[in-house]
Structures are given as structure tokens and as C-alpha cells.
Write an enzyme that holds these catalytic residues in place. Structure first.
Site, PDB file in Angstrom:
ATOM      1  N   HIS A  66      30.109  -0.318  -1.903  1.00 15.04           N
ATOM      2  CA  HIS A  66      29.313  -1.013  -2.905  1.00 15.04           C
ATOM      3  C   HIS A  66      27.878  -1.159  -2.430  1.00 15.04           C
ATOM      4  CE1 HIS A  66      30.964  -4.074  -0.154  1.00 15.04           C
ATOM      5  NE2 HIS A  66      29.800  -4.694  -0.326  1.00 15.04           N
ATOM      6  N   CYS A 170      29.663 -11.830   3.052  1.00 18.73           N
ATOM      7  CA  CYS A 170      29.461 -10.549   3.723  1.00 18.73           C
ATOM      8  C   CYS A 170      27.992 -10.187   3.646  1.00 18.73           C
ATOM      9  CB  CYS A 170      30.322  -9.454   3.097  1.00 18.73           C
ATOM     10  SG  CYS A 170      29.855  -9.006   1.408  1.00 18.73           S
TER      11      CYS A 170
END
Length: 637
Positions: A66, A170
Site C-alpha cells: 500500500h 505503522c
């Protein structure tokens, strides 16, 4: 909402790719063909950049590449299935077969985060992966995604065994953050515990626990690969791990947290000082240190690239002139020099920008960069030179904490999406610009004027004292106001025929980078420097040879208490020796290259002065670092 990001055309049930790179390209081709991205190469580069921060391969054959990218026109999730599987680098060592590539717009709205939360719940749903892998058609696969699962009933608050708090995040703040949060919520419900999970995602910090909730929490699970404030959890049972851990075993983590020792943030009494300091030392380094290191780590490539290109251009194509080392017009080395100057120009804003980024995430990046640029450009506030790396650190910290405050305010839901992309960057930029131009700038300009007057008044005095002052200023801030005042004063004295000042300055200029290069070589066996510093030391040595003092900036920013005193002492040594030997220099530049090209009257003695200063700097730096390391070991023992 999920139908806006995923449709039948964005599902490929038979990927032909046989490598990780090929998977990326095949899925990106689908996004491009569906008009979701405008630039395949740019999006691939952004996907690879995110992958470099940490592998996005999970267990059970699932991978979630991503990125947030300017190439994304419309947010989307493209799904691919590889029947044979490919080597992706997943932590369990098994091939990856199911790929969800998430394309998020850079700076756009954040509706896709809601879809990601839905996707997260599907991926950890028991049996979902196997059913999806066996789907016979795109229609069947999409139906599985849209299928509503039976909600897991939370135990009644009176029957709950307890209450826990989770924190997830993250580096990219997109996929892992919300997968981990979903896993913790399901794990807690399965164990009969209530839970609240704070997400540190791309849209900022959400769902933060209140002081009352922290107070009643039985344990804290921090599953985060980015910086979070742990001091609020002092005294609570706490376990800290990476963001992937709860996705693998949320229930196990919660169980560990419930048995973990209480987290100690800082000492509360004189009798517990040593225990508290030991506890803090065993944790990751202090928040302030981590903020600085985030800036330094991003700055180093600019220092190395710019410094080495400038060094190469001057060393090969440069000639001494009254204005300094100059490259003849028409030479290709001018273009190489210009590229190096671009990198050098960017390094101070990068330092400030990524310090701010470490504190307040993406909303602080733009104002941090702007603040660093203003801090390093004295023309904004009427000074002959900017504040250098010290000003950049100040700008980065001020911006970071200011933006952190701005984004912490509870805005109306219609305004909230504008906070990270408009409100925080604009207010942060105006804040730091106003602070430097109207508050900090005037004292800096006055300081430079006062320092110039001081040097002028001392110019007819004792050469040893003048060497100490001139050398100390040269080594203190490497391009900041002190260094610039000493350099400009020495250049000005050339016009009046007093070239001994530039001679001393020329010997002092390369001491800091040469000293750091030598220190990293000497300190390697004592494990005093990190690997990135050792590599930067090699580049600093090359920069020092051609008189680029900025090569030592990363070291000074990372450990100012050891490096700056060492640089100052070594530069003083070189300057005093140069004055004592009567060394002169007729060009506005320094370093061994000037001596070797004949611009100094006693080149051999000049090289000896530079070498002596570098040795003093290196030995002092190593000694100070060893003392600090020994003290830390003694405290933690």
C-alpha cells in the site's frame, strides 16, 4: 462504502506474476486501466518506498502492499490471487498468494480508511482467506467481501473480566494500523475483556483513551512501529511490540500484557532514581533523541550527496581565485557543482522538516521544511547568514509541538478532514515564519553584528587569543551564524591585505569533518558510532579535504554534547597554530585542497595545522563518547 473502492474489475483471480516486483506491476496495471491512478511509474516508486520501511507480507499467504501517492486519482483496492504463490518475504517464510494493494490519494480525503477497517475485519475473519482463494469468479469473490459477518457480542460490562487499552500504528499509517486494531478488538472480546484501541494512522491519532480509561485499564498493548507517548501509561502493565504482532496472535499479546511489569516513565523519588533511570535506559532512546534522529537520518543522504558532488567538482575542476575555489566557465564541473549545491541547500530544511514529522506526523512536514528554510536563510530577518543546523533543530521542534497541539483539538466532523492537509500546515507555517522573522531573527542579526565588531576589535591583539576565538567560532556551528561571521570577517580582511586571518580560518574550516572521519575510524572498535555514522564519516572525510565543514553536521546534530566541544577544541588548535606559523591564504576558501593548489604561503605547515586539529577533535570526541557510554553502563548496571 467498500463498493466505491472495490469492484469486479479490480479483482484478478489468476495472477501471472512470478515475483514480488511483477505482482506490483500487474496490480498497478489494473489500477491504471480502471483510471484509478495517473502514473504507473510514480505509484510503483511509492509502493516500493513503503515496502522499504517494512515488508507488508503477513502470515497465511496474505500481503497488503500500500501507499499514499500523488499518482492516485481515486482511492481503490485492487485484489490479486496467485495460485502457486510467490516469494514475498513474509515473516513466516511461506509464499504469498492473496494480495490487497491499497491505493490512497496523497493529501486527499480519508474515506478509504473506513473501507480499510471493513477489509481488516474480513481478513481476520475465520475461514475468509480460504473461501476467497477458492472463489470461482470475480462476482463470487466480491460477494465474499460484501458478505456481512455475524457480529461478535461483547460481554456485558458487568460480566467483563477487565478492560485493556491498545495502541496501533505503522509507518505509512494505512493498512497495518487498522488491521492490528481490529485484531486486538476481536482478541479482547474473545477473552471477555473490554478494549479501546488508539490508532496512529495517516489521518492522525484517533480514539485516544482518556485519563480515566487509562486509570481503570488492567494492561496496555502498544503495537506500534512509530513514536507514541508512553509516559501517560506510567504505572500500568504494558507490553510494547511491532504492529504485526496482534495480527498474528492478539489473544496471546493481551495475555502477556496482563502479566507484564508496570511501566516506569520516570523517577518519582530519590530512592527510586537509579531504578527509574535504568528502566528508561532499557527503553528506546528518549523522545527528543528519536525526534532528532529522524531528522538526521533523512538529512544524511543530502549531506553525503551534496558534499561529495561539490567535493568532486572542486577537487577536479576547481582553481583558486580571490573569490575562493572557482570552476572555469563552460566546464561541465559547474553543472555537477550546481547539483551538489541543490542537495546542500535542501539538507537543513530536511533536518527541520523530519524532526517536526517525527513529533506530529505528516501535518507537520510542510511547515517544518518551510521553517528550516527560513531559519537557514538570513535574508528573511536581515542577517548575513542563517542559523544553520541549530536553527533547524529549533524550528523542527517548535513546529512539531505546535502542530501536535493544533491536530489534538476536537474539530467538527466536516472540518476534521481539512486539518492534516490545510489547517495544520498553514497555521504551522505562519507560526514558524512569524517566530523567526519577528522574534528570533532580530537577535540573530544583532548577534552577528556584535560578533563582527568583536573580531574587528581583537584583530590587532594577541594572535593566540584571536586564534582561539576565530577557531572556536569556525568549529561551533558549521555554516551557522558563528561560523559565517568568522568566515566573512576573514574574507573581508583579505581586501585590506591581511591574509593571515583567512590563513587561520582555512586551517580551521576542515577540522570538524576531518575530525569526525577520523573519530568514526578510531571509535569503531569501541562501538561508539552507529553504522549510518560510520558511512557518513567516510563522506565527511572527502568533504573536509575540499573545505566543506558541513560534513560534520549530522554528527553534531546527533550528539551535540560530544561532537561540538570536540569540533571547537580542534578548530581552535588549528587556528592558533596557523597564526603562530604565520600562515596566509589569499582566497576565500579552506581545506587541504587550497594548500595543495598553492593559495597558502606554507602549504606543508598548513596541512600540519589541519591534521593536528583533526586529531584533537577525533580524540576528544572519542574520549567524550566513551565517558558517556561508561556512565550509562554504570547507571544501568
Amino acid at each position: 462504502m467498500i463498493t466505491k473502492l472495490i469492484n469486479q474489475e479490480l479483482i484478478t483471480l489468476d495472477l501471472q506474476a512470478t515475483s514480488k516486483e511483477a505482482v506490483f506491476k500487474e496490480l498497478i496495471e489494473v489500477l491504471f486501466s480502471q483510471g484509478r491512478i495517473s502514473d504507473k511509474a510514480q505509484f510503483l516508486a511509492d509502493i516500493q518506498a513503503r515496502e522499504a520501511q517494512g515488508n507488508t507480507g503477513f502470515e497465511e499467504g496474505v500481503a497488503l502492499p500500500h501507499a499514499k501517492s500523488a499518482a492516485v486519482i481515486t482511492p481503490a483496492v485492487v485484489i490479486g490471487v496467485s495460485k502457486t504463490g510467490i516469494e514475498y518475504g513474509a515473516e513466516d517464510g511461506l509464499p504469498s498468494k492473496l494480495f490487497f494493494m491499497i491505493a490512497s490519494p496523497d493529501g486527499g480525503d480519508n474515506h478509504h480508511i473506513e473501507v480499510l477497517a471493513e477489509l481488516s475485519s474480513k481478513l481476520i475473519e475465520e475461514g475468509f482467506i480460504d473461501r476467497f482463494m477458492n472463489a470461482a469468479s470475480n462476482e463470487q469473490a466480491l460477494a465474499l467481501l460484501l458478505e456481512k459477518q455475524q457480529p461478535v457480542e461483547a460481554p456485558d460490562s458487568l460480566q467483563q473480566q477487565g478492560f485493556v487499552i491498545g495502541v496501533t500504528g505503522c509507518p505509512a499509517g494505512v493498512a497495518h494500523t487498522y488491521l492490528a486494531a481490529e485484531a486486538l478488538e476481536k482478541g479482547a472480546k474473545a477473552l471477555g475483556y473490554g478494549i479501546k484501541v488508539e490508532t496512529n494512522g495517516s489521518i492522525g491519532v484517533k480514539n485516544s483513551p482518556t485519563p480515566e480509561e487509562i486509570e481503570r485499564a488492567d494492561a496496555i498493548i502498544v503495537a506500534c512501529d512509530k513514536q507514541v507517548d508512553l509516559t501517560r501509561f506510567a504505572g500500568k502493565r504494558l507490553i510494547k511490540t511491532n504492529v504485526k504482532a496482534p495480527i498474528r496472535d492478539a489473544q496471546g499479546l493481551i495475555t502477556q500484557a496482563l502479566a507484564a511489569p508496570a511501566y516506569e516513565a520516570e523517577s518519582t523519588s530519590s530512592t527510586s532514581d537509579k531504578t527509574s533511570i535504568s528502566s528508561k535506559a532499557s527503553e528506546a532512546r528518549s523522545d527528543l533523541y528519536r525526534y532528532l534522529m529522524n531528522g538526521v537520518s533523512h538529512m544524511i543522504p543530502f549531506v553525503v550527496t551534496g558534499g561529495l558532488l561539490i567535493a568532486l567538482a572542486l577537487a577536479i575542476g576547481g582553481e583558486p581565485s580571490e573569490a575562493g575555489m572557482a570552476i572555469p566557465a563552460g566546464s561541465m564541473w559547474n553543472q555537477i557543482l550546481d547539483v551538489g549545491v541543490v542537495a546542500f541547500t535542501l539538507m537543513i530544511p530536511i533536518l527541520a522538516g523530519y524532526i517536526a514529522y517525527a513529533i506530529a506526523d505528516r501535518p507537520a512536514l510542510a511547515p517544518g521544511l518551510i521553517g528550516g528554510w527560513i531559519a537557514n536563510n538570513g535574508s528573511f530577518y536581515g542577517a548575513e547568514a542563517g542559523t544553520g543546523f541549530i536553527g533547524a533543530i529549533v524550528a523542527g521542534l517548535l513546529v512539531g509541538y505546535f502542530v501536535k497541539f493544533i491536530v489534538s483539538i476536537n474539530y467538527h466532523k466536516f472540518i476534521q478532514p481539512l486539518v492534516p492537509i490545510m489547517i495544520a500546515p498553514i497555521t504551522g507555517s505562519l507560526f514558524i515564519a512569524g517566530l523567526f522573522i519577528f522574534v528570533i531573527g532580530a537577535p540573530i542579526a544583532d548577534l552577528m553584528t556584535s560578533l563582527t565588531e568583536l573580531l574587528t576589535s581583537m584583530s590587532t591583539g594577541n594572535v593566540v587569543l584571536l586564534g582561539i576565538v576565530l577557531g572556536g567560532m569556525a568549529g561551533f556551528d558549521m555554516g551557522g551564524p558563528f561560523n559565517k561571521v568568522a568566515f566573512l570577517f576573514s574574507v573581508g580582511m583579505i581586501a585590506s591585505g591581511q591574509t593571515q586571518f583567512m590563513g587561520a580560518m582555512a586551517c580551521a574550516i576542515p577540522v570538524a569533518p576531518l575530525g569526525m572521519a577520523l573519530a568514526t575510524a578510531l571509535g569503531r572498535k569501541f562501538e561508539l558510532f552507529e553504522s549510518s555514522e560510520i558511512e557518513a564519516g567516510k563522506a565527511a572525510g572527502a568533504m573536509g579535504l575540499v573545505g566543506i565543514s558541513e560534513g560534520a553536521i549530522p554528527f553534531a546534530a546527533q550528539d551535540p554534547l560530544s561532537v561540538i566541544p570536540a569540533n571547537v577544541l580542534g578548530s581552535m588548535t588549528a587556528a592558533v597554530m596557523a597564526f603562530s606559523f604565520g600562515i596566509t591564504n589569499s582566497v576565500a576558501h579552506g581545506g587541504p585542497v587550497v594548500a595543495l593548489l598553492g593559495a597558502m604561503n606554507h602549504p606543508l605547515l598548513a596541512l600540519i595545522c589541519m591534521a593536528a586539529g583533526a586529531i584533537v577533535t577525533a580524540l576528544t570526541c572519542v574520549a567524550l563518547k566513551k565517558m558517556r557510554k561508561a556512565k550509562l553502563i554504570a547507571v544501568t548496571a
